[in-house]
Design an enzyme around this catalytic site. Structure first.
Site, PDB file in Angstrom:
ATOM      1  N   ALA A 115      11.494   0.479  -6.992  1.00 57.01           N
ATOM      2  CA  ALA A 115      12.009   0.587  -8.452  1.00 57.01           C
ATOM      3  C   ALA A 115      10.789   0.418  -9.332  1.00 57.01           C
ATOM      4  O   ALA A 115      11.042   0.288 -10.629  1.00 57.01           O
ATOM      5  CB  ALA A 115      12.846  -0.854  -8.430  1.00 57.01           C
ATOM      6  N   GLY A 116       9.418   0.553  -8.833  1.00 52.34           N
ATOM      7  CA  GLY A 116       8.642   0.272 -10.107  1.00 52.34           C
ATOM      8  C   GLY A 116       7.904  -0.905 -10.188  1.00 52.34           C
ATOM      9  O   GLY A 116       7.126  -1.184 -11.129  1.00 52.34           O
ATOM     10  N   LEU A 117       8.460  -1.800  -9.351  1.00 54.74           N
ATOM     11  CA  LEU A 117       7.812  -3.278  -9.699  1.00 54.74           C
ATOM     12  C   LEU A 117       6.912  -3.686  -8.396  1.00 54.74           C
ATOM     13  O   LEU A 117       6.706  -4.907  -8.334  1.00 54.74           O
ATOM     14  CB  LEU A 117       9.125  -4.134  -9.541  1.00 54.74           C
ATOM     15  CG  LEU A 117      10.346  -4.070 -10.841  1.00 54.74           C
ATOM     16  CD1 LEU A 117      11.162  -5.027 -10.857  1.00 54.74           C
ATOM     17  CD2 LEU A 117       9.483  -3.904 -12.211  1.00 54.74           C
ATOM     18  N   GLY A 118       6.373  -2.969  -8.016  1.00 56.56           N
ATOM     19  CA  GLY A 118       5.337  -3.247  -6.891  1.00 56.56           C
ATOM     20  C   GLY A 118       6.060  -4.077  -5.476  1.00 56.56           C
ATOM     21  O   GLY A 118       5.145  -4.920  -4.988  1.00 56.56           O
ATOM     22  N   SER A 119       6.994  -3.736  -5.306  1.00 60.78           N
ATOM     23  CA  SER A 119       7.375  -4.383  -3.937  1.00 60.78           C
ATOM     24  C   SER A 119       6.619  -4.244  -2.831  1.00 60.78           C
ATOM     25  O   SER A 119       6.396  -5.364  -1.936  1.00 60.78           O
ATOM     26  CB  SER A 119       9.005  -4.071  -3.689  1.00 60.78           C
ATOM     27  OG  SER A 119       8.919  -2.712  -3.529  1.00 60.78           O
ATOM     28  N   ASP A 164      -1.476  -1.762  -7.986  1.00 60.32           N
ATOM     29  CA  ASP A 164      -0.451  -2.774  -7.513  1.00 60.32           C
ATOM     30  C   ASP A 164      -1.178  -3.815  -6.686  1.00 60.32           C
ATOM     31  O   ASP A 164      -0.721  -4.954  -6.894  1.00 60.32           O
ATOM     32  CB  ASP A 164       0.438  -1.970  -6.993  1.00 60.32           C
ATOM     33  CG  ASP A 164       1.144  -1.098  -7.777  1.00 60.32           C
ATOM     34  OD1 ASP A 164       0.992  -0.562  -8.803  1.00 60.32           O
ATOM     35  OD2 ASP A 164       2.340  -0.621  -7.259  1.00 60.32           O
TER      36      ASP A 164
END
Length: 338
Positions: A115-119, A164
């Site tokens: 989702a673009g949150l660096g999971s 990231d």
């Protein structure tokens, strides 16, 4: 048993342009992935995955982690859940000089996948840290960040940036330009995240920008313009009081840059209707600025707003599945009590 957790991140500025040597400024947020690692007597790796925006499952396999586990589940699901864990295990074995080390690993995450949150970065950083500590060979943060980057680089077939993994390891805000990474001071920015429930194809999006950049001069100029935005943003952050509440003037200036950054990313074709809708809903609600975060194509936007209006507006926006606040994570990866 060793338990480590690492934060996700948002991009204030610079995604996609960072691939071409321009600077970027990501900031860690208090949404974390937690990895538990316990050494085994054999060389098996047993992975239990939970809360990864997927149905939980457990797999066990032997020997080298290059072999895919044989389980009754869709191949893309297995690849998404296992690829980064495999890479983290390989890096931990290499760092500890223990090629036959086996682990029982549990992965839990409150960061949406893709989702673009660096999971993936958070899982890899926490996984390498937990596994090397479990083997009695903890790494300093510089080596941990480097090995985590190598793991992502491998899985993403050369498309990864150091941003990231360095941000997840160190916490706070960081500046990344090429292979140079450094922590920078940042105020306590009031992040609001909107999530459309989807995920973009990072590889395809990066390849699309590359094709545009190679074919059209204006696309190359757009990438450079994003770099200019980052540099202007850095100057604003440098003048702020670290970890203090930012002034309204600072939020407005940072927000203007975020708005410009989103427009340039949209021009490069990496936004999406759902992302644009959330960006405009946030701005209409009074957010100081809003933009997509990450590769785009779906996933998340980040806005700056200390009030309640933006998260409320996002929660009523068509295409937004979840809206939430996210504090700046001043601490990066850390060991937690099991």
């Amino acid at each position: 048993m060793t338990v480590c957790e690492a934060p996700g991140k948002v991009y204030l500025f610079g995604e996609h342009a960072v691939v071409y040597g321009e600077p970027a400024v990501p900031a860690a947020i208090e949404r974390r992935a937690r990895v538990t690692a316990e050494p085994r007597e054999d060389d098996h790796v047993r992975v239990t995955a939970e809360d990864l925006s997927l149905d939980g499952f457990t797999v066990e396999y032997a020997g080298g982690t290059g072999d895919r586990p044989d389980i009754d589940a869709p191949a893309p699901l297995v690849e998404a859940a296992m690829g980064y864990v495999d890479a983290a295990v390989r890096q931990a074995r290499s760092a500890a000089d223990a090629p036959d080390a086996g682990f029982d690993i549990t992965v839990e995450s409150e960061i949406p996948l893709g989702a673009g949150l660096g999971s993936s970065a958070a899982v890899v950083v926490a996984g390498i840290d937990a596994a090397t500590r479990a083997l009695g060979e903890p790494l300093d943060r510089k080596e941990l960040a480097d090995r985590a980057y190598r793991a992502e680089f491998e899985v993403q077939e050369g498309q990864a940036s150091r941003a990231d993994t360095f941000c997840s390891t160190m916490g706070g805000a960081v500046r990344v330009e090429g292979d140079d990474c450094e922590a920078i001071d940042a105020p306590n920015l009031p992040f609001v995240i909107g999530f459309d429930g989807g995920a973009g194809d990072t590889g395809a999006l990066v390849a699309g920008v590359r094709e545009l950049r190679e074919e059209y001069r204006f696309a190359a100029d757009t990438v450079r313009a994003i770099g200019d935005i980052v540099r202007d943003g850095e100057e604003l952050l440098a003048e702020a009081v670290p970890e203090a509440d930012p002034s309204r003037e600072l939020l407005e200036e940072l927000g203007d840059l975020m708005d410009f950054n989103h427009g340039l990313l949209a021009a490069l074709g990496v936004s999406a209707r759902s992302l644009d809708a959330m960006v405009w809903a946030a701005r209409d609600a009074g957010a100081h600025g809003a933009k997509l975060t990450g590769a785009g194509g779906g996933g998340c936007i980040v806005a700056l707003d200390p009030g309640a209006e933006t998260p409320t507006a996002l929660s009523f926006t068509q295409g937004c599945e979840e809206a939430f606040r996210a504090e700046l994570a001043t601490e990066g990866v850390r060991v937690v009590e099991p």
